[in-house]
Write an enzyme that holds these catalytic residues in place. Sequence first.
Site, PDB file in Angstrom:
ATOM      1  N   GLU A 200       0.813  -1.503   0.209  1.00  0.00           N
ATOM      2  CA  GLU A 200      -0.195   0.113  -0.567  1.00  0.00           C
ATOM      3  C   GLU A 200       0.881   1.184   0.425  1.00  0.00           C
ATOM      4  O   GLU A 200       2.308   1.435   0.285  1.00  0.00           O
ATOM      5  CB  GLU A 200      -0.726  -0.224   1.640  1.00  0.00           C
TER       6      GLU A 200
ATOM      7  N   ASN B 134     -10.262   4.552   1.900  1.00  0.00           N
ATOM      8  CA  ASN B 134      -9.372   4.381   1.111  1.00  0.00           C
ATOM      9  C   ASN B 134      -9.403   5.549  -0.413  1.00  0.00           C
ATOM     10  O   ASN B 134     -10.746   6.574   0.472  1.00  0.00           O
ATOM     11  CB  ASN B 134      -9.627   3.537   0.406  1.00  0.00           C
TER      12      ASN B 134
ATOM     13  N   ASP C 176     -10.133   0.731  -4.610  1.00  0.00           N
ATOM     14  CA  ASP C 176      -9.209   1.188  -2.713  1.00  0.00           C
ATOM     15  C   ASP C 176      -7.976   2.230  -3.057  1.00  0.00           C
ATOM     16  O   ASP C 176      -8.517   3.419  -2.870  1.00  0.00           O
ATOM     17  CB  ASP C 176      -7.888  -0.624  -2.938  1.00  0.00           C
TER      18      ASP C 176
END
Length: 306
Positions: free
Chosen positions: A14, A151, A213
């Site tokens: 991430e 997100n 996301d």
Amino acid sequence: MWNAIEDSLCQLGESPFWHPQERALYWIDIVAREVLRTRGEGASATVERWRLPSEPGCIAPARSGGLVLALRDGIYRAKTWGGELALLARADYDTRTLRFNDGKCDPLGRFWAGTVNEAKDGPSAALYCLDARGGRTPVLTRMAGEATTANGLGFSPDARTLYWADTPSHAVKAWDWAMEANVLSNPREFARFDAKPAGWTPESSQPYDGRPDGATVDAAGHYWVAMFEGAQLVHLDPAGRRIETLALPAQCPTMPCFGGEDLRTLFVTSAAKGRSEAERARLPASGSVFATRVAVPGLPVHFFED
């Protein structure tokens, strides 16, 4: 054509960003509690890993050097790679079930970070903004809420629109944003994606785009979002219309960013945690960072100001 960065494999990659001075890509592995970065280029390039005391949700570079990091229990400052972590602001939530997740800095150097409700039992996640500019005492402000998994944070090039997604709801919201005053208004739905069909699996024939996301915004103001379980990035114009879909060699892409000298290399992190053996055999690079070239450059990373 996507290329996987060698030795970039993560359980849950991430928060990637390109550091222009270091000419390095940074990202995190939330599950492994690590920050990663590339060092060098070409055949001699390597990946360094820095172990942290708890799960990092997101990171950003600091103007005066080092990083700002959102860990489970608060937001921290590290002056150097692998250096001491100094607490800037403690989390104001129950860290047994919530932790920081997706985030980045805005053009004025404030650090934004959303949270995730790991129990998935209600919309208790929120979006926070940390202001430590000019050496002032850091102030952490709650900016938005009613989410389960924060997100998709992004800022338009003119700094008038803020984007934020709640992954389980399959929706991305937009707000009008007064950057200087840091005021959000006029919340609205920017994009919505179809829910996961009942009984869907990656091996089934049922279509599923995935759920939003992490995201980034390019120099034209277009929004690029990683679609978790959809094996793709979706590219949307400022009106929320789909421009294109880019298939990826991983079922669970997690967050894109632009980098390279001309900001025309598109990087995407991905996840391998919890994926089936069949899926891993079909998509063996899952969990890697992927890169490809694009026509329109992205925006340079915003630095944390303190």
